[in-house]
Design a protein around this motif. Structure first.
Motif, PDB file in Angstrom:
ATOM      1  N   ILE B 268       0.860  -1.195   0.000  1.00  0.00           N
ATOM      2  CA  ILE B 268       0.000   0.000   0.000  1.00  0.00           C
ATOM      3  C   ILE B 268       0.890   1.237   0.000  1.00  0.00           C
ATOM      4  CG2 ILE B 268      -1.758   1.305   1.260  1.00  0.00           C
ATOM      5  CD1 ILE B 268      -2.739  -1.258   2.509  1.00  0.00           C
ATOM      6  N   ALA B 269       0.628   2.096  -0.954  1.00  0.00           N
ATOM      7  CA  ALA B 269       1.350   3.371  -0.978  1.00  0.00           C
ATOM      8  C   ALA B 269       0.543   4.394  -0.194  1.00  0.00           C
ATOM      9  CB  ALA B 269       1.531   3.842  -2.412  1.00  0.00           C
ATOM     10  N   ILE B 270       1.228   5.372   0.402  1.00  0.00           N
ATOM     11  CA  ILE B 270       0.464   6.374   1.149  1.00  0.00           C
ATOM     12  C   ILE B 270       1.048   7.773   0.955  1.00  0.00           C
ATOM     13  CG2 ILE B 270       1.773   5.960   3.288  1.00  0.00           C
ATOM     14  CD1 ILE B 270      -0.952   6.561   4.768  1.00  0.00           C
ATOM     15  N   THR B 283      10.071   5.727   8.674  1.00  0.00           N
ATOM     16  CA  THR B 283      10.571   4.768   7.690  1.00  0.00           C
ATOM     17  C   THR B 283       9.406   3.953   7.167  1.00  0.00           C
ATOM     18  OG1 THR B 283      11.292   3.648   9.697  1.00  0.00           O
ATOM     19  CG2 THR B 283      12.993   4.242   8.128  1.00  0.00           C
ATOM     20  N   PRO B 284       9.148   4.005   5.909  1.00  0.00           N
ATOM     21  CA  PRO B 284       9.774   4.901   4.922  1.00  0.00           C
ATOM     22  C   PRO B 284       9.337   6.340   5.147  1.00  0.00           C
ATOM     23  CG  PRO B 284       7.882   3.814   3.957  1.00  0.00           C
ATOM     24  CD  PRO B 284       8.063   3.200   5.309  1.00  0.00           C
ATOM     25  N   ILE B 327       7.950  14.515  -2.584  1.00  0.00           N
ATOM     26  CA  ILE B 327       8.092  13.092  -2.886  1.00  0.00           C
ATOM     27  C   ILE B 327       9.185  12.471  -2.024  1.00  0.00           C
ATOM     28  CG2 ILE B 327       8.678  11.420  -4.680  1.00  0.00           C
ATOM     29  CD1 ILE B 327       7.411  13.404  -6.679  1.00  0.00           C
ATOM     30  N   ARG B 328       8.815  11.469  -1.257  1.00  0.00           N
ATOM     31  CA  ARG B 328       9.802  10.758  -0.442  1.00  0.00           C
ATOM     32  C   ARG B 328       9.717   9.268  -0.767  1.00  0.00           C
ATOM     33  NH1 ARG B 328       8.156  14.508   3.789  1.00  0.00           N
ATOM     34  NH2 ARG B 328       9.618  16.242   3.766  1.00  0.00           N
ATOM     35  N   GLU B 329       9.450   8.461   0.236  1.00  0.00           N
ATOM     36  CA  GLU B 329       9.573   7.011  -0.048  1.00  0.00           C
ATOM     37  C   GLU B 329       8.302   6.200   0.123  1.00  0.00           C
ATOM     38  OE1 GLU B 329      13.876   7.372   2.290  1.00  0.00           O
ATOM     39  OE2 GLU B 329      12.257   6.113   3.064  1.00  0.00           O
ATOM     40  N   SER B 330       7.223   6.850   0.554  1.00  0.00           N
ATOM     41  CA  SER B 330       6.056   6.034   0.900  1.00  0.00           C
ATOM     42  C   SER B 330       5.140   5.733  -0.279  1.00  0.00           C
ATOM     43  CB  SER B 330       5.268   6.711   2.025  1.00  0.00           C
ATOM     44  OG  SER B 330       4.726   7.921   1.562  1.00  0.00           O
TER      45      SER B 330
END
Lengths: 331, 331
Positions: B268-270, B283-284, B327-330
């Motif tokens: 799942i992306a958030i 993290t992430p 924009i990061r890592e999730s």
DNA sequence: CTATTTTTGTTTTACGATAACTTTTTTTAT
DNA sequence: ATAAAAAAAGTTATCGTAAAACAAAAATAG
């Protein structure tokens, strides 16, 4: 135009003084007159003007909170606590920020004092000049300190010495030998925390090494990274850190460590300070000292109220809050 | 006793009015008299009493900020912005918190209005009754809204629609098909964010499914966990979430997912909302919508000042801030 | 049934500062 | 030298409310 006490008086056919007495529920006015006045007050939607009232009473019903809201989360959280209790009273809350510029501090306090904008002041984490504070006393403006202690003034404090002792000892008991300390560069807190740290070391026969003490100015995330670099430079054997400068800095430390491939807690264990909201969201979750900041805020307000009301025994009261070590995963 | 204008007058041998004129730098006073008065003011350490001044001027030099400081970090951050700009002016900041109890809101606003404690009010994220607000206008108390919009009142806003659109579209472009939305249950923000979410879906030919919308009341960490459970119950295929209820809730969601063994971003992306301090510490690291809250606070204060000063063109001004996707890592 | 309280209001004054008006003094013009 | 104008400072009234001092009416006591 706004409705004043005079308008009510004219409408009811009494004098302004009578209306005032009704508002203040004086027993000298008959119930019948009271009813008539009260009715008019409602009908005309009258509300007393606090400025007029303040002028004659010499009381503002305002409380001032002075802090540097830009230096740390502490002040903000304390304000929440203060506000929580204040809401139950007729007082209002005025906020003054020093913006971290300490030169402004005295000016700001003078301004508050001489303009008489508040009946009482809560001073958070600021070192104020004793002479200036005595002026407050002389002028009848109540003062309570939160976190900083000034002789002969009521204070709400945290037992920083014990907190630092607990944290440091916990690290020692975890077989850590080279324990760094990250601590603020000013204020009584910093001294006390250093003191507690030393005490724990000495109790367990570890020699104090000033190279392992890193001082910090902003209590910021970035300070954590700087601290890591500086401490590692000075000691290759560093195996633990007590970050008395707060959780945010501790998290910055952890983050920098992660980037360097240092494992927490295996390589370096860390303990934070405050137990802010996010301390249990990091990986590993941060072991830290819990400081009940909001409660301390509430307490400081209650204490201020007592001083304003003239309770003698409150005027030099010192209320201390005890630390709690919150054990998570970073040790 | 405190030094008043009369004491100065007596000492210098002029009348109180003359002293007042000196203080206000009236051109009608000769330099010689001014100097003598000023000297006495310094010697006697005189400071004007703002209550007396307020009474005659009909101006308090106070700004009130009304918000629920217990619901979210938004208000606190906005206050910091407001305070930042306010400090450059002669105004003082009074804080009013509704404690999240909306029933109190109107009472509180009435109190502010009728007691005349402030020349202007900044209302943060609260839906106030139009009629009551019109009373403010009638009584000459300036009002600026932050985040909530009321017809004919100046407002500082965030482009929530675009923000939600950006976030949702970014998820879609990442090949996510079943995108959940976590959103507040009240206020204009929530509606707008829902709107932007729908717009993005529709643009990319994805049908809106109301089952994928989870509403939230507190914007709390715990709400994130609840949202995860509720959404998973309704859709097994959930592969992304836009948490328009803020980063804290998003982090709660991530935390709960971690415990359930769900991988973020793979399963799942958030995307969060606000870009609070800690968003890049998880993290992430959390991909999120950045909202320049402090800047919005500053702007709202500046706008309020313009309204207080009677700038006509400011009275209905709507200032909008544009979102930025961090924009990061999730995802 | 007068004298004394009690009850209920009213007048007056005050809080500290300022604005509008007036008066006094100085300067300028004729 | 005198009137007119300008400058400087003094007086007074006011903002909205409350407290102290005062006054009148009603109630009670002896």
């Amino acid at each position: 135009m706004r409705v004043t006490i005079k308008d009510i008086a004219k409408k009811v056919g009494v004098t302004p003084a009578t209306v005032s007495m009704v508002i203040n529920n004086s027993p000298k006015i008959s119930q019948e007159t009271k009813d008539r006045v009260l009715k008019a007050i409602k009908e005309m939607n009258y509300h007393p003007n606090y400025i007029g009232r303040s002028l004659v009473k010499g009381k503002t019903n305002n409380i001032a909170v002075v802090a540097s809201f830009f230096a740390s989360l502490f002040a903000l959280e304390a304000v929440r606590g203060i506000e929580f209790n204040l809401r139950k009273t007729p007082y209002n809350l005025i906020l003054y920020s020093t913006k971290g510029m300490d030169e402004n501090e005295d000016d700001l306090l003078e301004r508050i004092l001489y303009e008489r904008r508040a009946d009482g002041v809560i001073i958070i984490s600021l070192k104020a000049k004793k002479e200036l504070m005595d002026e407050f006393k002389k002028e009848g403006v109540a003062v309570v300190f939160l976190e900083e202690l000034i002789e002969d003034f009521p204070t709400v404090k945290f037992n920083n010495i014990k907190a630092a002792f607990l944290a440091t000892e916990y690290l020692i008991k975890n077989k850590r030998k080279n324990i760094g300390l990250i601590v603020g560069n000013k204020g009584m807190n910093a001294e006390e925390r250093l003191h507690g740290y030393k005490e724990a070391l000495s109790k367990h026969g570890i020699e104090f090494n000033s190279e392992l003490v890193h001082t910090v100015v902003d209590y910021s995330f970035e300070d954590g990274e700087k601290a890591l670099n500086s401490l590692l430079e000075k000691s290759k054997k560093l195996d633990a850190v007590f970050c008395a400068a707060g959780d945010i800095t501790a998290i910055g430390f952890m983050d920098a460590a992660k980037e360097k491939g240092i494992n927490i807690p295996d390589d370096i264990a860390i303990i934070g300070f405050d137990d802010v909201y996010i301390a249990n969201l990091t990986t590993p979750a941060l072991t830290t000292i819990r400081q009940p900041i909001a409660k301390m805020g509430m307490q400081s307000f209650d204490l201020l109220l007592e001083v304003i009301e003239g309770k003698e025994e409150s005027e030099k009261k010192i209320i201390s809050f005890e630390p709690e070590l919150i054990i998570r995963e970073s040790v």
